[in-house]
Scaffold this motif. Structure first.
Motif, PDB file in Angstrom:
ATOM      1  N   GLU A  90      16.549 -80.346  19.280  1.00 49.88           N
ATOM      2  CA  GLU A  90      16.759 -79.166  17.962  1.00 49.88           C
ATOM      3  C   GLU A  90      18.154 -78.886  18.173  1.00 49.88           C
ATOM      4  OE1 GLU A  90      13.448 -76.086  15.958  1.00 49.88           O
ATOM      5  OE2 GLU A  90      12.630 -77.930  15.386  1.00 49.88           O
ATOM      6  N   ARG A  94      25.700 -72.122  14.395  1.00 48.63           N
ATOM      7  CA  ARG A  94      25.897 -70.314  14.191  1.00 48.63           C
ATOM      8  C   ARG A  94      27.196 -69.577  14.004  1.00 48.63           C
ATOM      9  NH1 ARG A  94      20.641 -68.178  15.781  1.00 48.63           N
ATOM     10  NH2 ARG A  94      19.405 -69.294  17.923  1.00 48.63           N
ATOM     11  N   SER A 100      16.380 -65.602  16.401  1.00 43.95           N
ATOM     12  CA  SER A 100      16.245 -65.638  17.554  1.00 43.95           C
ATOM     13  C   SER A 100      17.719 -65.153  18.509  1.00 43.95           C
ATOM     14  CB  SER A 100      15.911 -66.904  18.361  1.00 43.95           C
ATOM     15  OG  SER A 100      16.857 -67.820  18.318  1.00 43.95           O
ATOM     16  N   ASP A 175      23.693 -70.649   9.665  1.00 40.95           N
ATOM     17  CA  ASP A 175      22.924 -71.007  11.067  1.00 40.95           C
ATOM     18  C   ASP A 175      22.595 -72.347  10.203  1.00 40.95           C
ATOM     19  OD1 ASP A 175      20.355 -70.169  10.360  1.00 40.95           O
ATOM     20  OD2 ASP A 175      20.783 -68.195  11.845  1.00 40.95           O
ATOM     21  N   LYS A 177      20.247 -75.546  11.986  1.00 46.70           N
ATOM     22  CA  LYS A 177      18.764 -76.489  12.921  1.00 46.70           C
ATOM     23  C   LYS A 177      19.379 -77.927  12.227  1.00 46.70           C
ATOM     24  CE  LYS A 177      15.410 -77.458  12.254  1.00 46.70           C
ATOM     25  NZ  LYS A 177      14.830 -79.699  12.065  1.00 46.70           N
ATOM     26  N   ARG A 200      20.034 -70.799   7.195  1.00 49.89           N
ATOM     27  CA  ARG A 200      20.056 -69.435   7.003  1.00 49.89           C
ATOM     28  C   ARG A 200      21.647 -69.286   5.957  1.00 49.89           C
ATOM     29  NH1 ARG A 200      18.372 -67.851  12.192  1.00 49.89           N
ATOM     30  NH2 ARG A 200      15.874 -66.810  11.988  1.00 49.89           N
ATOM     31  N   ARG A 216       9.277 -66.333   5.715  1.00 55.45           N
ATOM     32  CA  ARG A 216       8.794 -65.697   6.985  1.00 55.45           C
ATOM     33  C   ARG A 216       8.654 -64.311   7.204  1.00 55.45           C
ATOM     34  NH1 ARG A 216      14.012 -69.415   8.742  1.00 55.45           N
ATOM     35  NH2 ARG A 216      13.526 -70.693   9.391  1.00 55.45           N
TER      36      ARG A 216
END
Ligand code: C5P
Length: 240
Positions: A90, A94, A100, A175, A177, A200, A216
């Motif tokens: 992945e 960012r 994280s 950010d 992925k 995000r 989440r």
């Protein structure tokens, strides 16, 4: 194209073969998962919304010179993509601290970076997708050096284009992925999806989350938020 056998069931998508060995049939499911699949619930329209959003974004990226696996959207929940051999990494880019990164380094939420931060995570449900650095990628023979360099190059190009698209939507791209695959002739090709499940996004005016963090962190109704993202994206991309 005819839908063939089920090849793979993911957390939010199912992949099927088609009558063309180069083409896969992807179904976006109306469900959301968190904690690496340990929490799973049905979410109305989510598959439809992510399919549409991802289709619009991949089409835009291709138009801007970033090739990817997307071929066409077939229906509300289905898109056709080019078959590639997925690289089990992945790639996270960012622009500001969240998730994280924020937890790991104890920095303030949405602290902005002068340059994008690039990270890799090794795709493994059993290991909970651990962080992996370049020399670990080499040691485990996950991808060769030139592939890693190409993934980084493309990831930064994707970041630049996505920032532009989202800025036009009054949205900050915090950010995201992405995942890459290798074509039969060895080229690195952007694959998987780009949607509010994998980005995000924060409204620039209200600072409201417009992505899966709503699920989440139980911040509200996911469908409403994804509908809002599609509405703004469709406006920017010139209608549905
Ligand atoms: O959790 P973390 O801060 O590392 O996530 C970075 C970005 O990658 C977020 O946009 C998140 O939605 C995305 N991500 C993802 N799938 C994962 C892990 C993270 O799409 N398995």
């Amino acid at each position: 194209f005819k839908k063939g056998e089920l090849l793979y069931t993911g957390k939010a998508k199912e992949m099927y073969a088609t009558d063309d060995p180069e083409v896969l049939w992807v179904e976006y499911l109306d469900q959301a998962t968190a904690l690496n699949g340990k929490r799973k619930v049905a979410v109305d329209e989510k598959g439809l919304l992510n399919n549409r959003i991802s289709s619009l974004i991949f089409t835009d990226l291709a138009k801007h010179g970033i090739k990817n696996h997307f071929i066409e959207q077939l229906s509300d929940h289905v898109q056709l993509v080019r078959r590639v051999k997925m690289i089990p990494l992945e790639t996270v880019v960012r622009n500001a601290a969240s998730g994280s990164f924020e937890r790991k380094f104890g920095v303030s939420h949405l602290m902005t970076f002068d340059q994008p931060v690039l990270e890799f995570f090794y795709k493994s449900d059993a290991l909970d997708d651990p962080f992996i650095n370049d020399s670990q990628v080499a040691a485990l023979q996950v991808a060769d050096e030139s592939t890693v360099a190409e993934m980084k190059r493309q990831a930064l190009l994707v970041n630049t284009r996505l920032q532009t698209i989202f800025a036009e939507m009054n949205v900050q791209l915090v950010d995201f992925k992405i995942e890459f695959g290798l074509t039969a002739d060895g080229h690195v090709l952007l694959a998987d999806e780009i949607s509010p499940d994998s980005c995000r996004l924060v409204d620039k005016t209200t600072h409201q989350s417009l992505d899966k963090d709503v699920f989440r962190k139980n911040l509200g109704d996911l469908t409403t938020v994804y509908q809002e993202v599609l509405k703004r994206l469709a406006t920017v991309e010139g209608g549905q």
